[in-house]
Scaffold this motif. Structure first.
Motif, mmCIF file in Angstrom:
data_model
loop_
_atom_site.group_PDB
_atom_site.id
_atom_site.type_symbol
_atom_site.label_atom_id
_atom_site.label_comp_id
_atom_site.label_asym_id
_atom_site.label_seq_id
_atom_site.Cartn_x
_atom_site.Cartn_y
_atom_site.Cartn_z
ATOM 1 N N ASN A 103 0.848 -1.201 0.000
ATOM 2 C CA ASN A 103 0.000 0.000 0.000
ATOM 3 C C ASN A 103 0.880 1.246 0.000
ATOM 4 O O ASN A 103 1.583 1.522 0.977
ATOM 5 N N ARG A 104 0.804 1.992 -1.073
ATOM 6 C CA ARG A 104 1.620 3.197 -1.184
ATOM 7 C C ARG A 104 1.271 4.213 -0.105
ATOM 8 O O ARG A 104 2.103 5.015 0.313
ATOM 9 N N VAL A 105 0.038 4.166 0.411
ATOM 10 C CA VAL A 105 -0.374 5.140 1.413
ATOM 11 C C VAL A 105 0.397 4.959 2.716
ATOM 12 O O VAL A 105 0.561 5.907 3.478
ATOM 13 N N PHE A 106 0.911 3.735 3.008
ATOM 14 C CA PHE A 106 1.606 3.494 4.264
ATOM 15 C C PHE A 106 3.136 3.471 4.131
ATOM 16 O O PHE A 106 3.845 4.040 4.945
ATOM 17 N N GLU A 107 3.652 2.788 3.133
ATOM 18 C CA GLU A 107 5.092 2.559 3.089
ATOM 19 C C GLU A 107 5.924 3.851 3.096
ATOM 20 O O GLU A 107 6.941 3.929 3.786
ATOM 21 N N PRO A 108 5.535 4.918 2.385
ATOM 22 C CA PRO A 108 6.342 6.147 2.473
ATOM 23 C C PRO A 108 6.357 6.770 3.870
ATOM 24 O O PRO A 108 7.246 7.560 4.184
ATOM 25 N N LEU A 109 5.352 6.429 4.696
ATOM 26 C CA LEU A 109 5.276 6.988 6.050
ATOM 27 C C LEU A 109 5.875 6.058 7.106
ATOM 28 O O LEU A 109 5.883 6.397 8.283
ATOM 29 N N TRP A 110 6.385 4.899 6.681
ATOM 30 C CA TRP A 110 6.801 3.855 7.628
ATOM 31 C C TRP A 110 8.234 4.095 8.100
ATOM 32 O O TRP A 110 9.158 3.358 7.809
ATOM 33 N N ASN A 111 8.396 5.154 8.888
ATOM 34 C CA ASN A 111 9.725 5.507 9.390
ATOM 35 C C ASN A 111 9.565 6.454 10.573
ATOM 36 O O ASN A 111 8.455 6.889 10.915
ATOM 37 N N SER A 112 10.681 6.801 11.192
ATOM 38 C CA SER A 112 10.646 7.606 12.419
ATOM 39 C C SER A 112 10.212 9.045 12.173
ATOM 40 O O SER A 112 9.791 9.732 13.102
ATOM 41 N N THR A 113 10.290 9.507 10.935
ATOM 42 C CA THR A 113 9.812 10.860 10.655
ATOM 43 C C THR A 113 8.319 10.970 10.933
ATOM 44 O O THR A 113 7.838 12.009 11.410
ATOM 45 N N HIS A 114 7.596 9.908 10.698
ATOM 46 C CA HIS A 114 6.140 9.942 10.825
ATOM 47 C C HIS A 114 5.598 9.086 11.973
ATOM 48 O O HIS A 114 4.471 9.321 12.419
ATOM 49 N N ILE A 115 6.347 8.098 12.425
ATOM 50 C CA ILE A 115 5.862 7.192 13.466
ATOM 51 C C ILE A 115 6.602 7.468 14.768
ATOM 52 O O ILE A 115 7.837 7.420 14.820
ATOM 53 N N ALA A 116 5.837 7.770 15.810
ATOM 54 C CA ALA A 116 6.432 8.097 17.105
ATOM 55 C C ALA A 116 6.677 6.860 17.954
ATOM 56 O O ALA A 116 7.738 6.714 18.579
ATOM 57 N N GLU A 117 5.685 5.967 18.001
ATOM 58 C CA GLU A 117 5.761 4.809 18.885
ATOM 59 C C GLU A 117 5.091 3.606 18.235
ATOM 60 O O GLU A 117 4.145 3.761 17.451
ATOM 61 N N VAL A 118 5.565 2.432 18.606
ATOM 62 C CA VAL A 118 4.918 1.183 18.220
ATOM 63 C C VAL A 118 4.777 0.342 19.484
ATOM 64 O O VAL A 118 5.765 0.080 20.176
ATOM 65 N N ASP A 119 3.542 -0.045 19.795
ATOM 66 C CA ASP A 119 3.273 -0.913 20.938
ATOM 67 C C ASP A 119 2.909 -2.304 20.427
ATOM 68 O O ASP A 119 1.984 -2.455 19.607
ATOM 69 N N ILE A 120 3.618 -3.309 20.910
ATOM 70 C CA ILE A 120 3.320 -4.705 20.580
ATOM 71 C C ILE A 120 2.915 -5.368 21.894
ATOM 72 O O ILE A 120 3.728 -5.515 22.800
ATOM 73 N N VAL A 121 1.653 -5.746 21.995
ATOM 74 C CA VAL A 121 1.053 -6.088 23.284
ATOM 75 C C VAL A 121 0.405 -7.463 23.225
ATOM 76 O O VAL A 121 -0.305 -7.789 22.252
ATOM 77 N N TRP A 122 0.646 -8.258 24.259
ATOM 78 C CA TRP A 122 -0.093 -9.507 24.447
ATOM 79 C C TRP A 122 -0.504 -9.574 25.918
ATOM 80 O O TRP A 122 0.155 -10.188 26.743
ATOM 81 N N ASP A 123 -1.580 -8.889 26.268
ATOM 82 C CA ASP A 123 -2.156 -8.911 27.617
ATOM 83 C C ASP A 123 -3.287 -9.925 27.641
ATOM 84 O O ASP A 123 -4.105 -9.969 26.713
ATOM 85 N N GLU A 124 -3.371 -10.721 28.690
ATOM 86 C CA GLU A 124 -4.428 -11.730 28.744
ATOM 87 C C GLU A 124 -4.972 -11.894 30.150
ATOM 88 O O GLU A 124 -4.273 -11.709 31.143
ATOM 89 N N ARG A 125 -6.257 -12.219 30.187
ATOM 90 C CA ARG A 125 -6.927 -12.526 31.448
ATOM 91 C C ARG A 125 -6.523 -13.895 31.973
ATOM 92 O O ARG A 125 -6.650 -14.171 33.166
#
Length: 452
Positions: free
Chosen positions: A181-203
């Motif tokens: 998707n051209r709409v995402f790949e040009p933005l996929w870097n630190s200039t545009h993305i501040a944080e990435v959370d990868i979460v696996w919380d479970e009950r």
């Protein structure tokens, strides 16, 4: 395609919950023919007839959505053999003859080296494969030695260090959103993305796994393998292809760019916790230390969070946060990509407008994108959410894992150097936590985890 699978640890939880249902799903989808044979083995005094009764009950319990004909075919293809994985002669009797075999080590990690040594002495038929579950070793030196043992038995492409997270359709969702998707790949870097959370919380609490979990803890059980694998998919450079070499090369590159933790980094950028008694929904949950099979003196963590920095052109300045916990108040399994805010909003807003957030749900598998749109009042902004539910996969994760093993496609398995790099990332954290240089916070079962 290999049509002979030998499962060491044949009456264990992994086989009951995942491997047998995965095989039934393969049969239902037409991937397993009548020539397929399943041999399950461990040290118990079980006959083939008793094993088939047990396997049928497990398939009814964990694979009930699969057609009954497929479940019955898997049971009919199965037999049971008593085997001691420390004895090469006992192992040889299982794997010898009959063409190549896939040897699945559904065993505690502490037995991997012993089992691989026995397989080496027994001698596997040509074109055979070995399958190992996570965690791959107990620490870096252990992983290096295990890799050495495996290299003496089979070539790297015949070794499958499986992580079923990579077989989830979420993997394809992340790669598709990024790379197609051209709409995402040009933005996929630190200039545009501040944080990435990868979460696996479970009950979920221990669910009868204290024997393994109390020796592993949240960091080894989830972060060192599953969550770091998802990080690789989010952060890697676009591969030339999705072939096993190109994809796995780029994943290893990500692990190598993770900035090593100093003692100060561990204190500042990691957190660990352990649940105490509380209430989840309508049930009372005892403290972790009071669960059956737990040794309180181990100080095993049930919650782990680490913040990573990647020293690369693409990601310098972006924070990657990996978090997992048990006995929490809500299930939350996702990859959340938080974009930086725009420098200026020309119109008014209602206070709820924030940065754009792209979220990949892992369970259930869906995708949402939080944007800013027009508010109800003139010339105002308000949040807007776009949501999509992903189509169900054609195979469950372990069905995909087993299909790749039997067909010899290692693209979603962990390469040896990748396993070692994953341990390199977490070893300073493990050492500091083992020395109690980071507090072990307590949090009530049913809460959101340790207080900030």
């Amino acid at each position: 395609m290999i049509d002979r699978l030998v499962v060491f640890g044949g009456t264990g939880d992994l086989n009951a919950r995942y491997l047998l249902p995965g095989l039934a799903a393969l049969r239902a989808a037409g991937h397993l023919g009548d020539r397929f044979r399943l041999t399950c083995a461990d040290r118990s005094e079980t006959s083939t007839e008793q094993f088939r009764e047990w396997a049928a009950a497990q398939l009814d319990r964990y694979g009930g959505a699969t057609p009954v004909e497929a479940r019955q075919a898997v049971v009919a293809a199965a037999d049971f053999r008593r085997c001691d994985v420390t004895d090469a002669d006992s192992v040889a009797a299982l794997v010898a003859g009959g063409g190549p075999v896939a040897a699945y080590l559904a065993l505690p990690p502490g037995l991997f080296a012993t089992a691989v040594t026995a397989l080496s002495r027994a001698g596997l038929p040509p074109d055979s494969r070995i399958v190992l579950e996570k965690p791959f070793g107990e620490h870096l030196a252990d992983a290096v030695e295990l890799n050495r043992l495996l290299a003496d038995v089979l070539p790297e492409e015949a070794v499958f260090r499986v992580d079923h997270f990579l077989a989830m359709s979420t993997v394809e969702n992340i790669l598709g959103a990024r790379l197609a998707n051209r709409v995402f790949e040009p933005l996929w870097n630190s200039t545009h993305i501040a944080e990435v959370d990868i979460v696996w919380d479970e009950r979920l609490t221990l669910a009868g796994r204290a024997g393994y979990y109390d020796r592993a803890g949240a960091l080894k059980d989830m972060v060192q393998n599953h969550l770091l694998q998802l990080l690789c998919l989010v952060a890697m450079e676009p591969p030339i292809s999705l072939g096993e070499r190109d994809l796995r090369d780029r994943k290893v590159d990500v692990l190598r760019t993770i900035r090593p933790f100093t003692a100060a980094d561990v204190a500042r950028r990691t957190r660990r916790g352990r649940y105490v008694a509380g209430r989840i929904g309508d049930r009372d949950v005892p403290a972790y230390v009071d669960e059956d099979g737990v040794e309180p003196d181990r100080r095993t963590e049930t919650f782990a969070q680490i913040e990573l920095e990647l020293d690369s052109w693409r990601w310098s300045g972006t924070t990657f946060r990996l978090r997992t916990g048990k006995a929490l108040g809500a299930d939350r399994m996702e990859v959340a990509v938080r974009f930086r805010p725009v420098p200026h909003l020309p119109f008014g807003h209602d206070g709820r407008v924030g940065p754009n957030l792209l979220r990949f749900g892992l369970a259930p598998e869906d995708m949402t994108l939080d944007l800013t749109g027009t508010g109800s009042a003139a010339r105002t902004f308000a949040p807007v959410r776009l949501a999509a539910r992903m189509p169900p996969p054609d195979l469950p994760p372990y069905g995909r894992v087993l299909l790749d093993v039997l067909t010899g496609d290692p693209v979603l398995s962990i390469r040896g150097d990748e396993a070692e790099e994953s341990w390199r990332v977490v070893e300073p954290i493990l050492a500091a936590w083992s020395a109690d240089n980071v507090p072990l916070y307590e949090y009530p079962a049913g809460s959101d985890g340790p207080a900030s």
